[in-house]
Design a protein around this motif. Sequence first.
Motif, mmCIF file in Angstrom:
data_model
loop_
_atom_site.group_PDB
_atom_site.id
_atom_site.type_symbol
_atom_site.label_atom_id
_atom_site.label_comp_id
_atom_site.label_asym_id
_atom_site.label_seq_id
_atom_site.Cartn_x
_atom_site.Cartn_y
_atom_site.Cartn_z
ATOM 1 N N GLN A 1 0.824 -1.213 0.000
ATOM 2 C CA GLN A 1 0.000 0.000 0.000
ATOM 3 C C GLN A 1 0.855 1.258 0.000
ATOM 4 O O GLN A 1 0.600 2.208 -0.749
ATOM 5 C CB GLN A 1 -0.933 -0.005 1.208
ATOM 6 N N ILE A 2 1.896 1.281 0.837
ATOM 7 C CA ILE A 2 2.688 2.512 0.933
ATOM 8 C C ILE A 2 3.518 2.753 -0.318
ATOM 9 O O ILE A 2 3.651 3.900 -0.765
ATOM 10 C CB ILE A 2 3.576 2.538 2.208
ATOM 11 N N VAL A 3 4.046 1.689 -0.958
ATOM 12 C CA VAL A 3 4.823 1.933 -2.181
ATOM 13 C C VAL A 3 3.905 2.393 -3.318
ATOM 14 O O VAL A 3 4.308 3.215 -4.157
ATOM 15 C CB VAL A 3 5.667 0.713 -2.618
ATOM 16 N N ARG A 4 2.671 1.892 -3.326
ATOM 17 C CA ARG A 4 1.717 2.380 -4.339
ATOM 18 C C ARG A 4 1.407 3.858 -4.117
ATOM 19 O O ARG A 4 1.323 4.643 -5.064
ATOM 20 C CB ARG A 4 0.442 1.543 -4.285
ATOM 21 N N GLN A 5 1.230 4.227 -2.849
ATOM 22 C CA GLN A 5 0.940 5.626 -2.510
ATOM 23 C C GLN A 5 2.105 6.533 -2.908
ATOM 24 O O GLN A 5 1.914 7.588 -3.517
ATOM 25 C CB GLN A 5 0.678 5.747 -1.017
ATOM 26 N N VAL A 6 3.310 6.123 -2.552
ATOM 27 C CA VAL A 6 4.489 6.949 -2.857
ATOM 28 C C VAL A 6 4.731 7.002 -4.364
ATOM 29 O O VAL A 6 5.128 8.044 -4.903
ATOM 30 C CB VAL A 6 5.724 6.413 -2.103
ATOM 31 N N TRP A 7 4.470 5.899 -5.047
ATOM 32 C CA TRP A 7 4.633 5.885 -6.505
ATOM 33 C C TRP A 7 3.658 6.865 -7.168
ATOM 34 O O TRP A 7 4.006 7.570 -8.115
ATOM 35 C CB TRP A 7 4.429 4.484 -7.039
ATOM 36 N N ALA A 8 2.442 6.934 -6.641
ATOM 37 C CA ALA A 8 1.456 7.886 -7.160
ATOM 38 C C ALA A 8 1.960 9.315 -6.958
ATOM 39 O O ALA A 8 1.786 10.184 -7.832
ATOM 40 C CB ALA A 8 0.111 7.685 -6.471
ATOM 41 N N GLU A 9 2.611 9.560 -5.815
ATOM 42 C CA GLU A 9 3.184 10.881 -5.556
ATOM 43 C C GLU A 9 4.294 11.195 -6.557
ATOM 44 O O GLU A 9 4.438 12.337 -7.017
ATOM 45 C CB GLU A 9 3.721 10.962 -4.132
ATOM 46 N N HIS A 10 5.075 10.170 -6.914
ATOM 47 C CA HIS A 10 6.139 10.357 -7.902
ATOM 48 C C HIS A 10 5.557 10.748 -9.262
ATOM 49 O O HIS A 10 6.175 11.493 -10.021
ATOM 50 C CB HIS A 10 6.939 9.056 -8.062
ATOM 51 N N ARG A 11 4.380 10.230 -9.560
ATOM 52 C CA ARG A 11 3.781 10.444 -10.868
ATOM 53 C C ARG A 11 3.058 11.786 -10.979
ATOM 54 O O ARG A 11 2.794 12.264 -12.062
ATOM 55 C CB ARG A 11 2.780 9.322 -11.181
ATOM 56 N N GLU A 12 2.738 12.392 -9.828
ATOM 57 C CA GLU A 12 1.934 13.621 -9.844
ATOM 58 C C GLU A 12 2.548 14.763 -10.638
ATOM 59 O O GLU A 12 1.848 15.413 -11.430
ATOM 60 C CB GLU A 12 1.641 14.072 -8.407
ATOM 61 N N PRO A 13 3.858 15.060 -10.501
ATOM 62 C CA PRO A 13 4.423 16.173 -11.283
ATOM 63 C C PRO A 13 4.250 15.987 -12.786
ATOM 64 O O PRO A 13 3.946 16.932 -13.506
ATOM 65 C CB PRO A 13 5.905 16.162 -10.883
ATOM 66 N N ALA A 14 4.398 14.739 -13.260
ATOM 67 C CA ALA A 14 4.243 14.453 -14.692
ATOM 68 C C ALA A 14 2.811 14.725 -15.123
ATOM 69 O O ALA A 14 2.552 15.267 -16.196
ATOM 70 C CB ALA A 14 4.620 13.010 -14.971
ATOM 71 N N ASP A 15 1.846 14.361 -14.250
ATOM 72 C CA ASP A 15 0.436 14.593 -14.579
ATOM 73 C C ASP A 15 0.141 16.084 -14.668
ATOM 74 O O ASP A 15 -0.585 16.554 -15.531
ATOM 75 C CB ASP A 15 -0.462 13.947 -13.521
ATOM 76 N N VAL A 16 0.736 16.874 -13.731
ATOM 77 C CA VAL A 16 0.512 18.314 -13.709
ATOM 78 C C VAL A 16 1.096 18.969 -14.961
ATOM 79 O O VAL A 16 0.468 19.819 -15.603
ATOM 80 C CB VAL A 16 1.119 18.945 -12.437
ATOM 81 N N ASP A 17 2.319 18.549 -15.320
ATOM 82 C CA ASP A 17 2.989 19.128 -16.489
ATOM 83 C C ASP A 17 2.219 18.825 -17.766
ATOM 84 O O ASP A 17 2.182 19.616 -18.704
ATOM 85 C CB ASP A 17 4.416 18.601 -16.602
ATOM 86 N N ALA A 18 1.631 17.634 -17.780
ATOM 87 C CA ALA A 18 0.872 17.246 -18.968
ATOM 88 C C ALA A 18 -0.368 18.130 -19.100
ATOM 89 O O ALA A 18 -0.784 18.474 -20.165
ATOM 90 C CB ALA A 18 0.469 15.780 -18.862
#
Length: 226
Positions: free
Chosen positions: A209-226
């Motif tokens: 659960q925690i690695v999925r949560q942190v991975w989602a956080e890693h992906r957020e900047p890419a989503d914002v830039d897109a």
Amino acid sequence: MTDAIKIDVWSDIACPWCYIGKRNLENGLAAAAADEDAPEVEVVFHSFELSPDTPVDFDGGEAEYLATHKGVSTEQAQQMLERVTGVAADAGLAYRFDLLKHTNTVKAHELLHYAKEQGRQAVLAERLMSAYFTEGRHLGEEDELVSLAADAGLDADGAREALRSGRFLAAVRADQAQASAYGINGVPFFVIDGKYGVSGAQPADAFAQIVRQVWAEHREPADVDA
């Protein structure tokens, strides 16, 4: 490209909960690895000595050691060992406290830093813990450590030189100093991405659960830039 999640693990090869925590972490990461957007994870092990004053050759069994250091009766210590054996079994580990040879672990930690230099740290960590908790190997003895290093794919002569020279002792002490700075006083302790602390041998599902949560956080900047 999204950076991998870094998980820093403070543990001691003589800590029964650390081996359980390691296996639960691995099982949690394996579960997350099956996701369509699987997290990328780097795991690094760090040194923590639970009992640095332990002699290389401890006179007595694990129950006697626990009774002395925890201030409990031998019977209570035996009950503690039976409990952790059961938890280990649930994680797929067959602990043999009847065979275990309690010892000082500083040399094992030095060897783990040598293995890290050689890119074989995770393999050696598994080999050392398995040898200690399930095979009754004496991890305070140089020849045993060198043999286990060879099992993990390391050069035996290189491992022996690393142990005899003491050139990785400073790295062990640096890990311990970092643990102190983080306020870590018990292991296993997991620091995720340098900002989330997870204490104890959590269930595999919790790690997933925690690695999925942190991975989602890693992906957020890419989503914002897109």
